[in-house]
Design a protein around this motif. Structure first.
Motif, PDB file in Angstrom:
ATOM      1  N   ARG A 272     -13.597  -6.366   1.571  1.00  0.00           N
ATOM      2  CA  ARG A 272     -14.339  -5.260   0.954  1.00  0.00           C
ATOM      3  C   ARG A 272     -13.569  -4.629  -0.202  1.00  0.00           C
ATOM      4  NH1 ARG A 272     -16.112  -1.248   5.632  1.00  0.00           N
ATOM      5  NH2 ARG A 272     -13.851  -1.265   5.851  1.00  0.00           N
ATOM      6  N   GLY A 273     -12.380  -5.151  -0.498  1.00  0.00           N
ATOM      7  CA  GLY A 273     -11.611  -4.643  -1.626  1.00  0.00           C
ATOM      8  C   GLY A 273     -10.506  -3.697  -1.249  1.00  0.00           C
ATOM      9  N   GLU A 274     -10.245  -3.510   0.047  1.00  0.00           N
ATOM     10  CA  GLU A 274      -9.227  -2.559   0.485  1.00  0.00           C
ATOM     11  C   GLU A 274      -7.854  -3.230   0.544  1.00  0.00           C
ATOM     12  OE1 GLU A 274      -8.244   0.181   4.452  1.00  0.00           O
ATOM     13  OE2 GLU A 274     -10.207  -0.787   4.207  1.00  0.00           O
ATOM     14  N   LEU A 275      -6.832  -2.499   0.156  1.00  0.00           N
ATOM     15  CA  LEU A 275      -5.456  -2.973   0.294  1.00  0.00           C
ATOM     16  C   LEU A 275      -4.979  -2.587   1.690  1.00  0.00           C
ATOM     17  CD1 LEU A 275      -3.074  -4.342  -1.154  1.00  0.00           C
ATOM     18  CD2 LEU A 275      -2.302  -2.056  -1.821  1.00  0.00           C
ATOM     19  N   VAL A 276      -4.717  -3.588   2.513  1.00  0.00           N
ATOM     20  CA  VAL A 276      -4.359  -3.368   3.915  1.00  0.00           C
ATOM     21  C   VAL A 276      -2.841  -3.448   4.056  1.00  0.00           C
ATOM     22  CG1 VAL A 276      -4.654  -4.163   6.281  1.00  0.00           C
ATOM     23  CG2 VAL A 276      -6.542  -4.382   4.634  1.00  0.00           C
ATOM     24  N   GLN A 277      -2.252  -2.449   4.692  1.00  0.00           N
ATOM     25  CA  GLN A 277      -0.804  -2.443   4.900  1.00  0.00           C
ATOM     26  C   GLN A 277      -0.496  -1.942   6.302  1.00  0.00           C
ATOM     27  OE1 GLN A 277       0.902  -0.080   1.728  1.00  0.00           O
ATOM     28  NE2 GLN A 277       1.148  -1.855   0.424  1.00  0.00           N
ATOM     29  N   GLY A 278       0.247  -2.756   7.051  1.00  0.00           N
ATOM     30  CA  GLY A 278       0.739  -2.342   8.368  1.00  0.00           C
ATOM     31  C   GLY A 278      -0.345  -2.040   9.376  1.00  0.00           C
TER      32      GLY A 278
END
Length: 756
Positions: A272-278
């Motif tokens: 969906r375009g989200e930057l996923v971290q941790g």
């Protein structure tokens, strides 16, 4: 019209059919073409015919010259072409090669012509590539256009790659020539090879990296699902809708129970375009190991910003989570017994106190437990056996309390129990009774049955308690009262106990002031030689000259000094003062023979090296003896090292109160002592009135000492009968009120002069 010699053969070839028709010999024509004249002259008719023929020839010559010029242009274009060009026979022999080929191969054209193409010098000599050239020529010779990539050697010896196009040239139905055109594609090949290597390396990396890597295209179709991902999920990638990812791949929230919704699946979020971290989640496939992973990733976009898909990396943190769980457990639990430790107990007690504040009708209680004489077990059986006893104690305590109660180990042989609500005074005492019964059963230690009793202090919850240390403090205070009342009992806390404890706190404070202000004094009790009645020395005994309470004996403050650690500086002061007094007496010839003994605390044997109160940093004059009570001995490496070091330096060591400890004979053998002092409890019953048990004990001690080259001193001699009894049993020295009470240095010195 004349022609150059090089052109004559070509013209003759073209004019030969006309010569024959006109009846002109080839030699005559060659002369005309070369000189422009006829010699010798011919007949008029022949000459006319000749002139007409020459006119035709002149026109033909001009046409041929034009063709030759065109041919030369074509030749120049052929030679200057940027690509390699050669002409072959249908069978592969070289008919012609262009200049680019000659220059690249650095081989003269004459050496190349009429050679098979595969025999040209710029090809590798291996059969594989020569065979490929043969096959390509054969196919072109059969009329089939074909292409071939083949390695070659450049002018500088560099290896290059050529792409060759074989084109058949037909004359009618037959192939008359084969045109070969080539271009160097080394850079493209290298680029393709590098791209291929990069792709292979990337695939190898993805397959061997220790993280799970998943990727999908813009429609959500999985494009990457590496080996670690397959291991984590126990599945291969599948073409399923993103809404099914969580269920299909067994994804859960960090608690490992709640299924992960589609909106929280990391790959879906990245899509969906989200930057996923941790992003933490649990992978829990049926029948396989549950894994906790941290996912990071984001969307994939092209150069112009178009969405290409998403990628996520999953790092396995299962081991770290287990380690963190172990660390949390170790931080809140005792390492030996696994019981909650002080930190966890404090946390639980705080919650209990907060609930009691809200619900006063649900009382709680706190117990403080201490094993009686546990040190004797360590001394007699060793620390490993002591640890096993502690483990058994923990198990018994847990079995004796309710499931809602908490048993904690605070350290050493100290335990605590939090009796959760509801637990009034009656219920708390019942639990204490169960604990006492559980601990009353003997412990099996190294084939021996050993009984270890327990002292318990009990404090019921009060509204006045506002801090967690207060109920624990009062339970601890009650436990020490139980110890003083004879051990192996339960004592319920009363306010008076706190007052007494506060008094001990005040005593400790005053002791510190006394050390600072020099309020302590030494009194000396004589040691007598029984046979001669001679004073051979003194035992130095500390007294406190209290500013308001007067002269206090050791019973008023030594226990507080021991518990507070003040015994170390106090003992150091006693040593220095006794040394000073001994040296003063030794300066008097009448008193030079005197010895002085000083009592040591077990804590003094464990002082850190280099500190001001370190025994090994002190000097000990001849005649100074050190007394160590068996019950205060600390069988630790530090204590043993200190005692042996003192013994090597020639400092005499005396074992005081001999016979009152757990294993007196073992202590006498284990520690480097020179003198045994028989405790007053064995001397008091003498001479015995027909009961000779105490006499036998004293006689055994004297015999033991004689065999071990030790002196024996009988303590607590108060009557002449006792003095005669111990002398008859072999005791040479004694001390007690029979001879003199402890007195200050001046009185003691006068006593010694009176008993020379």
């Amino acid at each position: 019209m004349t022609s150059s010699p090089g052109d004559v053969p070509d013209l003759l070839d073209a004019l030969r059919p006309l010569l024959s028709a006109a009846g002109i010999s080839e030699a005559l024509l060659r002369q005309v073409l070369t000189t422009g004249q006829l010699t010798p002259p011919v007949t008029p008719t022949a000459e006319e015919t000749m002139r007409e023929s020459l006119g035709a020839l002149s026109e033909l010559h001009r046409h041929l010259a034009s063709l030759k010029a065109e041919r030369d242009e074509l030749r120049e274009s052929f030679d200057l072409a940027s690509r390699f060009q050669v002409v072959l026979t249908p069978h592969g022999r070289l008919i012609d090669v262009n200049g680019t080929t000659v220059q690249a191969g650095q081989t003269p054209r004459e050496e190349l012509l009429n050679r098979p193409l595969w025999d040209a010098p710029w090809w590798p000599r291996d059969p594989e590539h020569r065979g490929a050239l043969r096959e390509a020529v054969a196919r072109a010779g059969r009329g089939e256009a074909t292409s071939l990539k083949v390695p070659a050697r450049s002018a500088g010896g560099r290896r290059v790659t050529l792409e060759l196009q074989f084109t058949p040239v037909r004359r009618g139905d037959q192939v008359s020539r084969v045109m070969v055109e080539g271009r160097e594609i080394t850079g493209q090949v290298e680029a393709m090879r590098e791209a291929q290597l990069a792709r292979v390396a990337l695939e190898a990396l993805l397959e061997n990296v220790q993280d799970g890597i998943v990727a999908c295209d813009a429609q959500g179709n999985l494009t990457v699902f590496n080996r670690m991902s397959r291991e984590m999920h126990g599945l291969d990638r599948a073409d399923i809708d993103p809404s099914e990812w969580s269920r299909h791949y067994d994804l859960f929230e960090p608690d490992g129970v709640t299924p992960l919704t589609q909106e929280r699946v990391p790959l879906f979020r990245a899509l969906r375009g989200e930057l996923v971290q941790g992003a933490e989640m649990v992978i829990a496939p049926r029948g396989l190991t549950r894994r906790t992973v941290v996912a990071s990733g984001g969307p994939l976009t092209g150069p112009d910003g178009q969405a290409l898909g998403a990628v996520v990396a999953m790092h396995d943190i299962t081991d770290r989570k287990h380690a963190e769980s172990r660390l949390r457990h170790e931080a809140l639990h005792d390492r030996l017994t696994g019981l909650p430790n002080r930190s966890l107990l404090n946390s639980l007690l705080e919650k209990t106190m907060q609930r009691f504040e809200r619900e006063p009708n649900n009382p709680y209680a706190v117990m403080f437990l201490d094993l009686d004489d546990f040190k004797n077990v360590n001394d007699g059986y060793g620390h490993l056996t002591g640890d096993r006893l502690l483990l058994e104690t923990a198990a018994r305590l847990k079995d004796a309390v309710r499931k809602t109660d908490t048993v904690a180990r605070l350290g050493g042989d100290e335990f605590a129990v939090l009796l959760d609500a509801p637990c009034d005074e009656v219920n708390a005492l019942r639990v204490a009774e169960r604990l006492q019964r559980a601990m009353a059963r003997p412990f099996r230690l190294q084939r021996d049955e050993v009984r270890v009793s327990t002292s318990i202090g009990l404090a019921n919850g009060r509204r006045s308690y506002t801090r967690i240390e207060e109920p624990l403090r009062d339970a601890d205070t009650a436990m020490y009262v139980a110890k003083r009342r004879g051990k192996n009992r339960t004592v319920l806390f009363e306010q008076s106990m706190h007052d007494q404890a506060q008094e001990r706190v005040d005593t400790e404070r005053q002791l510190r002031e006394a050390l600072r202000d020099g309020q302590f004094r030494l009194h000396y009790q004589p040691v007598m030689e029984l046979a001669s009645g001679r004073c051979v020395g003194f035992e130095a005994l500390v007294r406190w000259q209290h500013p308001s309470r007067g002269l206090l004996g050791p019973g008023a403050f030594l226990e507080v000094a021991e518990r507070s650690g003040l015994i170390v500086p106090l003992g150091a002061w006693v040593l220095r003062e006794a040394q000073r007094q001994l040296l003063e007496w030794q300066d008097d010839p009448q008193l030079a023979h005197l010895l002085v003994s000083v009592n040591l605390s077990g804590q003094q044997l464990q002082v850190e090296a280099g500190s001001p109160d370190d025994l090994l940093a002190m000097t000990f004059p001849a005649g100074l003896h050190l007394e160590i009570t068996e019950t205060s001995l600390v069988d630790t490496p530090e204590a043993m090292r200190t005692m042996r070091a003192l013994h090597r330096r020639g400092v005499p060591l005396m074992l005081d109160d001999f016979g009152t400890g757990f294993a007196s004979l073992a202590a006498a053998q284990r520690f480097p002592v020179d003198t045994l002092k028989i405790d007053r409890s064995f001397v008091a019953p003498l001479p015995g009135d027909g009961d000779d048990r105490h006499s036998a004990i004293v006689a055994s001690v004297v015999t033991l000492a004689r065999h071990m080259n030790m002196r024996v001193v009988a303590e607590g001699v108060e009557t002449l009968e006792q003095a005669r009894a111990v002398q008859d049993l072999g005791c040479r020295f004694a001390q007690g009120f029979l001879f003199a009470r402890p007195a200050d240095a001046e009185v003691a010195g006068a006593f010694a002069r009176a008993h020379l």
